[in-house]
Design a protein around this motif. Structure first.
Motif, mmCIF file in Angstrom:
data_model
loop_
_atom_site.group_PDB
_atom_site.id
_atom_site.type_symbol
_atom_site.label_atom_id
_atom_site.label_comp_id
_atom_site.label_asym_id
_atom_site.label_seq_id
_atom_site.Cartn_x
_atom_site.Cartn_y
_atom_site.Cartn_z
ATOM 1 N N ARG A 61 0.846 -1.183 0.083
ATOM 2 C CA ARG A 61 -0.145 -0.097 0.063
ATOM 3 C C ARG A 61 0.794 1.253 -0.033
ATOM 4 O O ARG A 61 0.337 2.290 -0.579
ATOM 5 C CB ARG A 61 -0.744 0.074 1.247
ATOM 6 C CG ARG A 61 -2.160 -1.040 1.093
ATOM 7 C CD ARG A 61 -2.764 -1.141 2.389
ATOM 8 N NE ARG A 61 -3.992 -1.992 2.201
ATOM 9 C CZ ARG A 61 -4.774 -2.194 3.110
ATOM 10 N NH1 ARG A 61 -4.757 -1.484 4.269
ATOM 11 N NH2 ARG A 61 -5.646 -3.089 3.338
ATOM 12 N N TYR A 62 1.936 1.259 0.766
ATOM 13 C CA TYR A 62 2.887 2.317 0.785
ATOM 14 C C TYR A 62 3.669 2.585 -0.508
ATOM 15 O O TYR A 62 3.413 3.621 -1.255
ATOM 16 C CB TYR A 62 3.945 2.000 1.808
ATOM 17 C CG TYR A 62 5.046 3.202 1.982
ATOM 18 C CD1 TYR A 62 4.917 4.388 2.340
ATOM 19 C CD2 TYR A 62 6.326 2.716 1.069
ATOM 20 C CE1 TYR A 62 6.158 5.299 2.539
ATOM 21 C CE2 TYR A 62 7.393 3.746 1.088
ATOM 22 C CZ TYR A 62 7.240 4.928 1.727
ATOM 23 O OH TYR A 62 8.145 5.954 1.944
ATOM 24 N N PHE A 65 1.410 4.159 -3.326
ATOM 25 C CA PHE A 65 0.880 5.508 -3.298
ATOM 26 C C PHE A 65 2.330 6.284 -3.447
ATOM 27 O O PHE A 65 2.406 7.210 -4.518
ATOM 28 C CB PHE A 65 0.471 6.115 -1.938
ATOM 29 C CG PHE A 65 0.068 7.408 -1.794
ATOM 30 C CD1 PHE A 65 -0.905 7.918 -2.259
ATOM 31 C CD2 PHE A 65 1.219 8.222 -1.306
ATOM 32 C CE1 PHE A 65 -1.334 9.204 -2.396
ATOM 33 C CE2 PHE A 65 0.987 9.672 -1.138
ATOM 34 C CZ PHE A 65 -0.393 10.119 -1.780
ATOM 35 N N ALA A 119 -2.617 14.601 0.756
ATOM 36 C CA ALA A 119 -2.911 13.209 0.233
ATOM 37 C C ALA A 119 -2.111 12.057 0.750
ATOM 38 O O ALA A 119 -2.688 11.033 1.232
ATOM 39 C CB ALA A 119 -2.535 13.546 -1.142
ATOM 40 N N TYR A 120 -0.773 12.408 1.200
ATOM 41 C CA TYR A 120 0.173 11.345 1.729
ATOM 42 C C TYR A 120 -0.555 10.897 3.173
ATOM 43 O O TYR A 120 -0.624 10.013 3.636
ATOM 44 C CB TYR A 120 1.505 11.558 1.716
ATOM 45 C CG TYR A 120 2.252 10.562 2.292
ATOM 46 C CD1 TYR A 120 3.030 9.460 1.886
ATOM 47 C CD2 TYR A 120 2.595 10.966 3.807
ATOM 48 C CE1 TYR A 120 3.420 8.461 2.505
ATOM 49 C CE2 TYR A 120 3.456 10.034 4.660
ATOM 50 C CZ TYR A 120 3.702 8.840 3.876
ATOM 51 O OH TYR A 120 4.508 7.822 4.641
ATOM 52 N N ARG A 122 -3.344 11.578 4.300
ATOM 53 C CA ARG A 122 -4.822 11.018 4.244
ATOM 54 C C ARG A 122 -4.637 9.475 3.906
ATOM 55 O O ARG A 122 -5.185 8.755 4.491
ATOM 56 C CB ARG A 122 -5.616 11.765 3.360
ATOM 57 C CG ARG A 122 -7.034 11.224 3.168
ATOM 58 C CD ARG A 122 -7.919 12.090 2.120
ATOM 59 N NE ARG A 122 -9.056 11.791 2.471
ATOM 60 C CZ ARG A 122 -9.739 10.599 1.628
ATOM 61 N NH1 ARG A 122 -8.823 9.954 0.597
ATOM 62 N NH2 ARG A 122 -11.188 10.300 1.528
ATOM 63 N N HIS A 123 -3.767 9.243 2.803
ATOM 64 C CA HIS A 123 -3.594 7.873 2.425
ATOM 65 C C HIS A 123 -2.960 6.933 3.641
ATOM 66 O O HIS A 123 -3.473 5.835 3.898
ATOM 67 C CB HIS A 123 -2.645 7.984 1.404
ATOM 68 C CG HIS A 123 -2.335 6.538 0.914
ATOM 69 N ND1 HIS A 123 -1.385 5.610 1.228
ATOM 70 C CD2 HIS A 123 -3.049 5.863 -0.126
ATOM 71 C CE1 HIS A 123 -1.188 4.515 0.683
ATOM 72 N NE2 HIS A 123 -2.614 4.565 -0.190
ATOM 73 N N ARG A 127 -5.279 4.097 4.767
ATOM 74 C CA ARG A 127 -4.953 2.768 4.347
ATOM 75 C C ARG A 127 -3.858 2.025 5.053
ATOM 76 O O ARG A 127 -3.722 0.730 4.914
ATOM 77 C CB ARG A 127 -4.459 3.048 2.737
ATOM 78 C CG ARG A 127 -5.424 3.778 1.958
ATOM 79 C CD ARG A 127 -6.178 2.756 1.132
ATOM 80 N NE ARG A 127 -6.899 3.386 0.221
ATOM 81 C CZ ARG A 127 -8.456 3.655 0.344
ATOM 82 N NH1 ARG A 127 -8.872 3.037 1.307
ATOM 83 N NH2 ARG A 127 -9.050 4.172 -0.554
ATOM 84 N N ARG A 128 -2.982 2.572 5.682
ATOM 85 C CA ARG A 128 -1.924 1.910 6.577
ATOM 86 C C ARG A 128 -1.859 1.995 8.026
ATOM 87 O O ARG A 128 -1.341 0.978 8.465
ATOM 88 C CB ARG A 128 -0.565 2.285 5.888
ATOM 89 C CG ARG A 128 -0.362 2.310 4.550
ATOM 90 C CD ARG A 128 0.797 2.656 3.756
ATOM 91 N NE ARG A 128 1.581 3.643 4.457
ATOM 92 C CZ ARG A 128 1.477 4.997 4.120
ATOM 93 N NH1 ARG A 128 1.043 5.212 2.862
ATOM 94 N NH2 ARG A 128 2.039 5.922 4.465
#
Length: 148
Positions: A61-62, A65, A119-120, A122-123, A127-128
């Protein structure tokens, strides 16, 4: 005066409770009196966690992105630099009032940086972070189990 809201007492079973900032409070390798000895089980635990599907998912996932985002941002920056050096007439063209294409593109670089940072974060949050924290808990539990 303390302005942060009171979150209550620290939980001692919190895996982040004893986490140190990088290098702070850790013994210096040159100090012969302070020897850091990791338990023999630590290597086994971390090798097992590293090979786990959950850890590989966090890494996947990392990468999904970060690599495209970094490539896109680098390409955007290089386009700006190349345009500034090879097309000065284009960059000098007025857009609004005294603002020219170069100024607008330069300000857009700043805006893009902030947008990418948002965005980073938030991701990572969506997600992580949860999966990574669960992995941390599992690792702590495995370390406690090996220590018995």
């Amino acid at each position: 005066m303390h302005n942060a809201r009171d979150t209550g007492p620290a939980r001692l079973d919190d895996p982040w409770y004893d986490a140190l900032a990088s290098g702070w409070g850790e013994p210096d390798d040159t100090d012969s009196r302070a020897r850091r000895v990791s338990p023999p089980a630590a290597e086994e635990v971390y090798t097992e966690v590293h090979g786990s599907a959950a850890f590989q998912e966090v890494r996947r996932r990392y990468r999904r992105f970060v690599f495209p985002a970094a490539a896109a941002f680098l390409l955007w920056y290089l386009v700006y630099v190349v345009a500034a050096t090879t097309a000065p007439d284009l960059m000098a063209r007025r857009v609004i009032g005294v603002l020219n294409v170069a100024m607008v593109a330069g300000l857009a670089q700043f805006a893009t940086t902030f947008l990418l940072t948002w965005a980073y974060a938030r991701h990572a949050r969506l997600r992580r972070d949860r999966v990574a924290l669960e992995l941390r808990w599992v690792t702590q539990e495995m370390m406690r189990g090996h220590g018995r």
